[in-house]
Write a protein that holds these residues in place. Structure first.
Motif, short mmCIF file in Angstrom:
data_model
loop_
_atom_site.label_atom_id
_atom_site.label_comp_id
_atom_site.label_asym_id
_atom_site.label_seq_id
_atom_site.Cartn_x
_atom_site.Cartn_y
_atom_site.Cartn_z
N SER A 1 -17.48 10.95 -32.75
CA SER A 1 -17.17 11.44 -31.40
C SER A 1 -17.14 12.95 -31.33
O SER A 1 -17.06 13.50 -30.24
CB SER A 1 -15.83 10.87 -30.93
N ASN A 2 -17.23 13.64 -32.47
CA ASN A 2 -17.23 15.10 -32.42
C ASN A 2 -18.63 15.68 -32.61
O ASN A 2 -18.78 16.86 -32.84
CB ASN A 2 -16.24 15.67 -33.44
N SER A 3 -19.67 14.85 -32.53
CA SER A 3 -21.04 15.34 -32.65
C SER A 3 -21.49 15.95 -31.33
O SER A 3 -21.48 15.28 -30.30
CB SER A 3 -21.99 14.19 -33.01
N LEU A 4 -21.89 17.20 -31.38
CA LEU A 4 -22.36 17.86 -30.17
C LEU A 4 -23.83 17.58 -29.91
O LEU A 4 -24.28 17.59 -28.77
CB LEU A 4 -22.12 19.37 -30.27
N PHE A 5 -24.59 17.33 -30.97
CA PHE A 5 -26.01 17.02 -30.84
C PHE A 5 -26.26 15.69 -31.54
O PHE A 5 -25.81 15.48 -32.65
CB PHE A 5 -26.86 18.11 -31.50
N VAL A 6 -27.01 14.82 -30.87
CA VAL A 6 -27.27 13.50 -31.44
C VAL A 6 -28.77 13.23 -31.36
O VAL A 6 -29.36 13.27 -30.28
CB VAL A 6 -26.49 12.40 -30.69
N SER A 7 -29.36 12.93 -32.48
CA SER A 7 -30.78 12.55 -32.53
C SER A 7 -30.92 11.10 -32.09
O SER A 7 -30.08 10.26 -32.41
CB SER A 7 -31.29 12.71 -33.96
N ALA A 8 -31.99 10.80 -31.37
CA ALA A 8 -32.25 9.43 -30.93
C ALA A 8 -32.32 8.47 -32.11
O ALA A 8 -31.96 7.30 -31.98
CB ALA A 8 -33.53 9.37 -30.10
N THR A 9 -32.74 8.94 -33.26
CA THR A 9 -32.87 8.06 -34.42
C THR A 9 -31.51 7.71 -35.03
O THR A 9 -31.42 6.78 -35.82
CB THR A 9 -33.75 8.71 -35.51
N GLU A 10 -30.45 8.44 -34.66
CA GLU A 10 -29.12 8.17 -35.18
C GLU A 10 -28.42 7.03 -34.45
O GLU A 10 -27.49 6.43 -34.98
CB GLU A 10 -28.23 9.41 -35.07
N ALA A 11 -28.83 6.74 -33.24
CA ALA A 11 -28.14 5.77 -32.41
C ALA A 11 -28.58 4.35 -32.74
O ALA A 11 -29.78 4.07 -32.87
CB ALA A 11 -28.39 6.07 -30.94
N GLU A 12 -27.63 3.44 -32.87
CA GLU A 12 -27.92 2.05 -33.20
C GLU A 12 -28.06 1.23 -31.91
O GLU A 12 -27.24 1.31 -31.01
CB GLU A 12 -26.77 1.48 -34.03
N TRP A 13 -29.13 0.42 -31.84
CA TRP A 13 -29.37 -0.45 -30.69
C TRP A 13 -28.61 -1.75 -30.88
O TRP A 13 -28.56 -2.30 -31.97
CB TRP A 13 -30.85 -0.74 -30.54
N THR A 14 -28.02 -2.26 -29.79
CA THR A 14 -27.38 -3.57 -29.78
C THR A 14 -27.92 -4.35 -28.60
O THR A 14 -28.52 -3.78 -27.68
CB THR A 14 -25.85 -3.45 -29.67
N SER A 15 -27.71 -5.66 -28.60
CA SER A 15 -28.18 -6.51 -27.51
C SER A 15 -27.00 -7.26 -26.91
O SER A 15 -26.62 -8.32 -27.40
CB SER A 15 -29.24 -7.49 -28.01
N PRO A 16 -26.41 -6.72 -25.83
CA PRO A 16 -25.24 -7.35 -25.24
C PRO A 16 -25.54 -8.62 -24.43
O PRO A 16 -24.66 -9.45 -24.25
CB PRO A 16 -24.67 -6.26 -24.33
N GLU A 17 -26.79 -8.75 -23.94
CA GLU A 17 -27.19 -9.91 -23.14
C GLU A 17 -28.68 -10.16 -23.40
O GLU A 17 -29.39 -9.24 -23.81
CB GLU A 17 -26.95 -9.64 -21.65
N PRO A 18 -29.16 -11.37 -23.15
CA PRO A 18 -30.59 -11.65 -23.36
C PRO A 18 -31.48 -10.69 -22.56
O PRO A 18 -31.25 -10.46 -21.37
CB PRO A 18 -30.75 -13.09 -22.87
N GLY A 19 -32.46 -10.09 -23.24
CA GLY A 19 -33.39 -9.19 -22.58
C GLY A 19 -32.86 -7.79 -22.32
O GLY A 19 -33.51 -6.99 -21.67
N VAL A 20 -31.67 -7.51 -22.85
CA VAL A 20 -31.02 -6.21 -22.64
C VAL A 20 -30.68 -5.61 -23.99
O VAL A 20 -30.08 -6.27 -24.83
CB VAL A 20 -29.73 -6.35 -21.80
N THR A 21 -31.06 -4.35 -24.21
CA THR A 21 -30.63 -3.62 -25.40
C THR A 21 -30.03 -2.29 -24.96
O THR A 21 -30.43 -1.73 -23.94
CB THR A 21 -31.80 -3.36 -26.38
N ARG A 22 -29.07 -1.82 -25.73
CA ARG A 22 -28.43 -0.54 -25.38
C ARG A 22 -28.09 0.24 -26.63
O ARG A 22 -27.96 -0.32 -27.71
CB ARG A 22 -27.18 -0.77 -24.54
N ARG A 23 -27.99 1.56 -26.43
CA ARG A 23 -27.52 2.43 -27.50
C ARG A 23 -26.64 3.51 -26.90
O ARG A 23 -26.90 4.02 -25.80
CB ARG A 23 -28.69 3.06 -28.26
#
Length: 112
Positions: free
Chosen positions: A3-25
């Motif tokens: 939570s103290n990261s000021l810059f975040v690379s897209a490759t650092e974020a983990e994708w999850t699937s909360p519902e069918p056909g939906v992914t989020r990071r």
């Protein structure tokens, strides 16, 4: 990601699937605010729900049927919506699309 990261690379974020056909990071967050990218397949639904967080969403791609407090509108790329605390809301992807959601305060349940 901490939570103290000021810059975040897209490759650092983990994708999850909360519902069918939906992914989020989770893109980035501090205790006061969080930004989340949510990708929908055509026809995917973000079920009606509510939470105490204020949510602001930007339609980055696609077309969505958005329902907030029993009012429904079709929004497309470039449109946005805001959901005050505890209002029931949900979306349906009319075509493949992507939302950028911002929450205040952050959604602790989205963070491992």
């Amino acid at each position: 990601m901490s939570s103290n990261s000021l810059f975040v690379s897209a490759t650092e974020a983990e994708w999850t699937s909360p519902e069918p056909g939906v992914t989020r990071r989770v893109m980035t967050y501090l205790p006061e605010m969080m930004m989340v990218e949510v990708v929908f397949e055509k026809g995917a639904v973000g079920q009606l729900h509510s939470h105490p967080h204020v949510q602001s969403s930007y339609v980055a791609e696609g077309r969505f049927e958005v329902t907030i407090d029993e009012k429904t509108r079709v929004l497309e790329r470039g449109d946005s919506f805001i959901v005050p605390s505890n209002l029931v809301h949900g979306v349906k992807a009319l075509e493949s699309g992507r939302l950028i959601d911002t929450f205040t305060p952050y959604r602790a349940e989205f963070v491992k």
